[in-house]
Scaffold this motif. Structure first.
Motif, PDB file in Angstrom:
ATOM      1  N   ASP A 161       5.639   4.468   5.245  1.00 51.14           N
ATOM      2  CA  ASP A 161       6.569   3.439   5.922  1.00 51.14           C
ATOM      3  C   ASP A 161       6.784   2.335   4.857  1.00 51.14           C
ATOM      4  OD1 ASP A 161       3.640   2.871   6.469  1.00 51.14           O
ATOM      5  OD2 ASP A 161       4.393   1.461   8.220  1.00 51.14           O
ATOM      6  N   HIS A 162       5.958   2.333   3.970  1.00 53.81           N
ATOM      7  CA  HIS A 162       6.101   1.310   3.015  1.00 53.81           C
ATOM      8  C   HIS A 162       6.521   1.655   1.564  1.00 53.81           C
ATOM      9  CE1 HIS A 162       4.047  -1.519   5.497  1.00 53.81           C
ATOM     10  NE2 HIS A 162       3.645  -0.704   6.196  1.00 53.81           N
ATOM     11  N   HIS A 177       0.651  -1.175  -0.146  1.00 55.99           N
ATOM     12  CA  HIS A 177      -0.201   0.061   0.091  1.00 55.99           C
ATOM     13  C   HIS A 177       0.941   1.239  -0.005  1.00 55.99           C
ATOM     14  CE1 HIS A 177       0.989  -0.961   4.153  1.00 55.99           C
ATOM     15  NE2 HIS A 177       0.198   0.100   4.604  1.00 55.99           N
ATOM     16  N   HIS A 225       6.296  -5.872  11.925  1.00 55.93           N
ATOM     17  CA  HIS A 225       5.607  -4.638  11.989  1.00 55.93           C
ATOM     18  C   HIS A 225       5.107  -4.190  13.265  1.00 55.93           C
ATOM     19  CE1 HIS A 225       2.765  -1.468  10.520  1.00 55.93           C
ATOM     20  NE2 HIS A 225       3.351  -1.502   9.561  1.00 55.93           N
ATOM     21  N   ASP A 263      -0.040  -4.387   5.774  1.00 49.91           N
ATOM     22  CA  ASP A 263      -0.660  -4.091   7.117  1.00 49.91           C
ATOM     23  C   ASP A 263      -2.094  -4.609   7.091  1.00 49.91           C
ATOM     24  OD1 ASP A 263       1.714  -2.837   7.381  1.00 49.91           O
ATOM     25  OD2 ASP A 263       0.913  -0.865   7.730  1.00 49.91           O
TER      26      ASP A 263
END
Ligand code: ZN
Ligand code: ZN
Ligand code: ZN
Length: 269
Positions: A80-81, A76, A237, A173
């Protein structure tokens, strides 16, 4: 198959930028497995999942040749990704990189975010918009995007990844998975399930998983005979806001046969 956990923290990192909480102070003092950067996984040095802002640090810390990556998959578009600004470094003038394009896969938002930062850049990156439940043969694996419960404003994906006869469920996530994802998993076989536990003993089962939700997911996968013999479970995570150090997490998960990931951890399947 080699599965290399490059980063294992949620958005804030541990110790978190600016944070004065006891968990961050303890993590800083103890070091080692308590130091966590933003989440990403590398498979066999050629298939990478997500491109967090700590990617430069991961490459330096673990001596990784990022130019060997063939496929990059996005879950996504949260920052943070996905830090597309650093993907720009592969361009001429910034780096003397290889001629092969890295193939990039994601739903429309991450791909649009990449194209906005990089242009179409067909020579260094080749972009592919993928849709939930439609299998894609990448250069290195067969991936099936599944739907997550994470952010109602975006189609967030988790993945089934099959590579060299091994299968992985890549599950963050997400909170408790939407029904279509559970249904799709029925009848499948997994060698590794990677789950998230952002909220530790707090929170619940929406948007992110807490520890109870992880345990329930494990039980569901076992009850539905989805794990192959010797199939492994890993959690990753983590947020400092859960106030759990590495040893607290292992106390929760190891009795249940679930491995707590740490930065730099490698497992062989
Ligand atoms: Zn995240
Ligand atoms: Zn903190
Ligand atoms: Zn997110």
């Amino acid at each position: 198959m080699n599965v290399h956990f490059l980063g294992t923290a949620a958005f804030e990192g541990i110790p978190s930028l600016f944070c004065q909480c006891d968990t961050c102070k303890q993590a800083q003092a103890r070091g080692g497995k308590n130091i966590r950067t933003r989440t990403s996984v590398m498979i066999d040095g050629e298939l990478k999942i997500d491109f967090p802002p700590d990617t430069c640090h991961h490459a330096i810390r673990d001596n990784i040749d990022m130019d060997k990556v063939k496929d990059l998959i996005f879950t996504h578009s949260h920052s943070d990704h996905l830090y597309a600004e650093d993907m720009l470094i592969r361009m001429a003038g910034y780096a003397k990189s290889g001629d092969h394009p890295i193939h990039v896969y994601g739903h429309d938002l991450p791909i649009r975010s990449c194209i906005e930062k990089l242009g179409m850049q067909q020579d260094k990156y080749r972009f592919h918009i993928i849709k939930p439940f439609e299998p894609v043969q990448t250069q290195t694996a067969t991936i099936v995007p599944l739907v997550a419960d994470h952010d109602m404003t975006e189609t967030c994906l988790v993945y089934h990844i099959e590579k060299d006869g091994k299968t992985i469920f890549y599950g963050h996530d997400s909170g408790w998975f939407p029904e279509q994802t559970w249904q799709w998993l029925k009848g499948k076989k997994l060698d590794l399930a990677i789950l998230e536990c952002t909220t530790g003993k707090l929170g619940g089962r929406s948007n992110h998983m807490n520890a109870d939700c992880v345990l329930e997911t494990k039980e569901w996968l076992l009850a539905n005979e989805i794990m192959n013999p010797g199939g492994k479970f890993v959690v990753t995570h983590f947020s400092h806001n859960a106030h759990l150090l590495h040893e607290d997490l292992t106390e929760i998960f190891e009795p249940h046969g679930i491995t707590v990931a740490y930065d730099g951890m490698k497992i062989e399947l």
